[in-house]
Design a protein around this motif. Sequence first.
Motif, PDB file in Angstrom:
ATOM      1  N   LYS A   1       0.871  -1.228  -0.076  1.00  0.00           N
ATOM      2  CA  LYS A   1       0.060   0.073   0.099  1.00  0.00           C
ATOM      3  C   LYS A   1       0.836   1.344  -0.009  1.00  0.00           C
ATOM      4  N   SER A   2       0.507   2.416  -0.629  1.00  0.00           N
ATOM      5  CA  SER A   2       0.938   3.478  -0.630  1.00  0.00           C
ATOM      6  C   SER A   2       0.965   4.346   0.571  1.00  0.00           C
ATOM      7  N   ARG A   3       2.034   5.046   0.981  1.00  0.00           N
ATOM      8  CA  ARG A   3       2.140   5.773   2.371  1.00  0.00           C
ATOM      9  C   ARG A   3       1.888   7.185   2.188  1.00  0.00           C
ATOM     10  N   GLU A   4       1.771   7.510   0.918  1.00  0.00           N
ATOM     11  CA  GLU A   4       1.385   9.116   0.456  1.00  0.00           C
ATOM     12  C   GLU A   4       0.791   9.034  -0.618  1.00  0.00           C
TER      13      GLU A   4
ATOM     14  N   ALA B   1      14.830  17.314  17.753  1.00  0.00           N
ATOM     15  CA  ALA B   1      14.621  15.958  18.714  1.00  0.00           C
ATOM     16  C   ALA B   1      13.054  15.726  18.946  1.00  0.00           C
ATOM     17  N   THR B   2      12.127  16.850  18.645  1.00  0.00           N
ATOM     18  CA  THR B   2      10.590  16.668  18.691  1.00  0.00           C
ATOM     19  C   THR B   2      10.348  16.036  17.371  1.00  0.00           C
ATOM     20  N   ASN B   3      10.917  16.081  16.454  1.00  0.00           N
ATOM     21  CA  ASN B   3      10.530  15.386  15.231  1.00  0.00           C
ATOM     22  C   ASN B   3      11.072  13.845  15.276  1.00  0.00           C
ATOM     23  N   ASN B   4      12.287  13.416  16.062  1.00  0.00           N
ATOM     24  CA  ASN B   4      12.418  12.219  16.187  1.00  0.00           C
ATOM     25  C   ASN B   4      11.695  11.304  16.969  1.00  0.00           C
ATOM     26  N   TYR B   5      11.007  12.123  18.175  1.00  0.00           N
ATOM     27  CA  TYR B   5      10.361  11.672  19.174  1.00  0.00           C
ATOM     28  C   TYR B   5       9.004  11.041  18.606  1.00  0.00           C
ATOM     29  N   ASN B   6       8.497  12.295  17.865  1.00  0.00           N
ATOM     30  CA  ASN B   6       6.979  11.885  17.012  1.00  0.00           C
ATOM     31  C   ASN B   6       7.091  10.789  16.258  1.00  0.00           C
ATOM     32  N   LYS B   7       8.354  10.538  15.553  1.00  0.00           N
ATOM     33  CA  LYS B   7       8.616   9.284  14.477  1.00  0.00           C
ATOM     34  C   LYS B   7       8.578   8.139  15.412  1.00  0.00           C
ATOM     35  N   LYS B   8       9.484   8.253  16.471  1.00  0.00           N
ATOM     36  CA  LYS B   8       9.384   6.937  17.393  1.00  0.00           C
ATOM     37  C   LYS B   8       8.129   6.704  17.983  1.00  0.00           C
ATOM     38  N   LEU B   9       7.341   7.659  18.367  1.00  0.00           N
ATOM     39  CA  LEU B   9       5.929   7.410  18.974  1.00  0.00           C
ATOM     40  C   LEU B   9       5.192   6.892  18.073  1.00  0.00           C
ATOM     41  N   LYS B  10       4.993   7.338  16.693  1.00  0.00           N
ATOM     42  CA  LYS B  10       4.278   6.557  15.584  1.00  0.00           C
ATOM     43  C   LYS B  10       4.608   5.267  15.381  1.00  0.00           C
ATOM     44  N   LYS B  11       5.994   5.026  15.292  1.00  0.00           N
ATOM     45  CA  LYS B  11       6.601   3.593  15.077  1.00  0.00           C
ATOM     46  C   LYS B  11       6.052   2.775  16.247  1.00  0.00           C
ATOM     47  N   ARG B  12       5.941   3.123  17.316  1.00  0.00           N
ATOM     48  CA  ARG B  12       5.788   2.233  18.579  1.00  0.00           C
ATOM     49  C   ARG B  12       4.314   1.669  18.491  1.00  0.00           C
ATOM     50  N   PHE B  13       3.456   2.822  18.167  1.00  0.00           N
ATOM     51  CA  PHE B  13       1.917   2.549  18.541  1.00  0.00           C
ATOM     52  C   PHE B  13       1.285   2.327  16.822  1.00  0.00           C
ATOM     53  N   GLU B  14       2.073   2.098  15.991  1.00  0.00           N
ATOM     54  CA  GLU B  14       1.451   1.909  14.574  1.00  0.00           C
ATOM     55  C   GLU B  14       0.452   0.823  14.494  1.00  0.00           C
ATOM     56  N   HIS B  15       0.492  -0.233  15.250  1.00  0.00           N
ATOM     57  CA  HIS B  15      -0.470  -1.174  15.050  1.00  0.00           C
ATOM     58  C   HIS B  15      -1.735  -0.979  15.931  1.00  0.00           C
ATOM     59  N   HIS B  16      -1.742   0.128  16.580  1.00  0.00           N
ATOM     60  CA  HIS B  16      -3.037   0.311  17.358  1.00  0.00           C
ATOM     61  C   HIS B  16      -4.227   0.557  16.276  1.00  0.00           C
ATOM     62  N   PRO B  17      -5.235   0.090  16.408  1.00  0.00           N
ATOM     63  CA  PRO B  17      -6.243   0.199  15.379  1.00  0.00           C
ATOM     64  C   PRO B  17      -6.798   1.740  14.987  1.00  0.00           C
TER      65      PRO B  17
ATOM     66  N   LYS C   1      -3.406   3.423  13.590  1.00  0.00           N
ATOM     67  CA  LYS C   1      -3.101   2.757  12.144  1.00  0.00           C
ATOM     68  C   LYS C   1      -4.378   3.554  10.927  1.00  0.00           C
ATOM     69  N   ARG C   2      -5.489   3.714  11.456  1.00  0.00           N
ATOM     70  CA  ARG C   2      -6.378   4.313  10.560  1.00  0.00           C
ATOM     71  C   ARG C   2      -5.948   5.785  10.161  1.00  0.00           C
ATOM     72  N   ILE C   3      -5.179   6.402  11.389  1.00  0.00           N
ATOM     73  CA  ILE C   3      -5.139   7.947  10.942  1.00  0.00           C
ATOM     74  C   ILE C   3      -3.673   7.910  10.352  1.00  0.00           C
ATOM     75  N   LEU C   4      -2.992   6.884  10.485  1.00  0.00           N
ATOM     76  CA  LEU C   4      -1.734   6.963   9.693  1.00  0.00           C
ATOM     77  C   LEU C   4      -2.039   6.605   8.134  1.00  0.00           C
TER      78      LEU C   4
END
Length: 337
Positions: A207-210, A261-277, A280-283
Amino acid sequence: QGMEFVYKEMFVSRRRTQAGDDKSIKIWPLDVTVKNSLNEPDKTILSKNIFNSIDHSWKGDIFATCGQEVEIWDGEKTEPIRSFTWGVESHIGVRFNPIETNILACTGSDRSIALYDMRASVPMRKVILEMKTNTVAWNPIEAYHFTAANEDGNLYTFDMRRLDSALCVHVDHVSAVLDVDYSPTGQDFVSGGFDKTVRIFSVNKGKSREVYHTRRMQRVFCVKWSMDNNFIVSGSDETNLRLWKADASSKLGALSARQKATNNYNKKLKKRFEHHPQVKRILRHRHVPKPIHRAAIEKRTMLDSEKRKEENRLRYTKPDKIKRVPERKKHIVGEES
């Protein structure tokens, strides 16, 4: 029909190679300090065949053209140094491998993708798909992987050592895919389609990411990923070039240490919870125009219907009479070597 830039002698002498329907190859200088350098070509080569595509080798002053035949040219000669043909009426596109610089892939009007080696006198391998392939793009990091843009609205990533099965089938386009290009990192690629959208895919995801689109943008004929990995250029049917960000949410310009640092933290946060329903729908959710949304629903309905028929056929047929064909092999008609 095609144009390639040639960088020679440590980028001191720059040239532009052009081929077209007039059966000619023109080599232009790009030195603006020379008088009439942009008005008259340095050299014009006449051929017997019409050219559909041209691509330059990543090593040496060698370029390839395709039409009725695949021809290899030396920039200093007026005759092709090698010609290939494999029972195809005409070839559509040709691309050199950026790592294995002697290998090139060519798409044909018979729905085939053929691989050639300049060091050999005969073609290497060929795979035939259900529908025509418009162009291919080689992965700049993985030497044996390439992605094909197909008329059925899908992109197929292959390993040239094993063409009987695709590594991944990339969906989301609702019409023919016209062009594809890889990022310098080899982790993503961009595609442009007949459905007036530009999509970015991860190389190992279907699936496309963007997705990018505008109200006035028409069919996207060509896409290119910038070498700094920050921008994407698209050319569409209304004769406009558009510049897109490779990462839609990234900020342009210099960033402070706190912003990084904020951008890196947000990316890590999205990576950690990417499988939450809900995450996942928002992403995954992207707004697209109504015609594309309706076409996607119609395409999904057709695919679900075909899948349901296949499941019923497997359910009510003896196990030894019919076998389940995986999606990666379903669109491949045959392979020749």
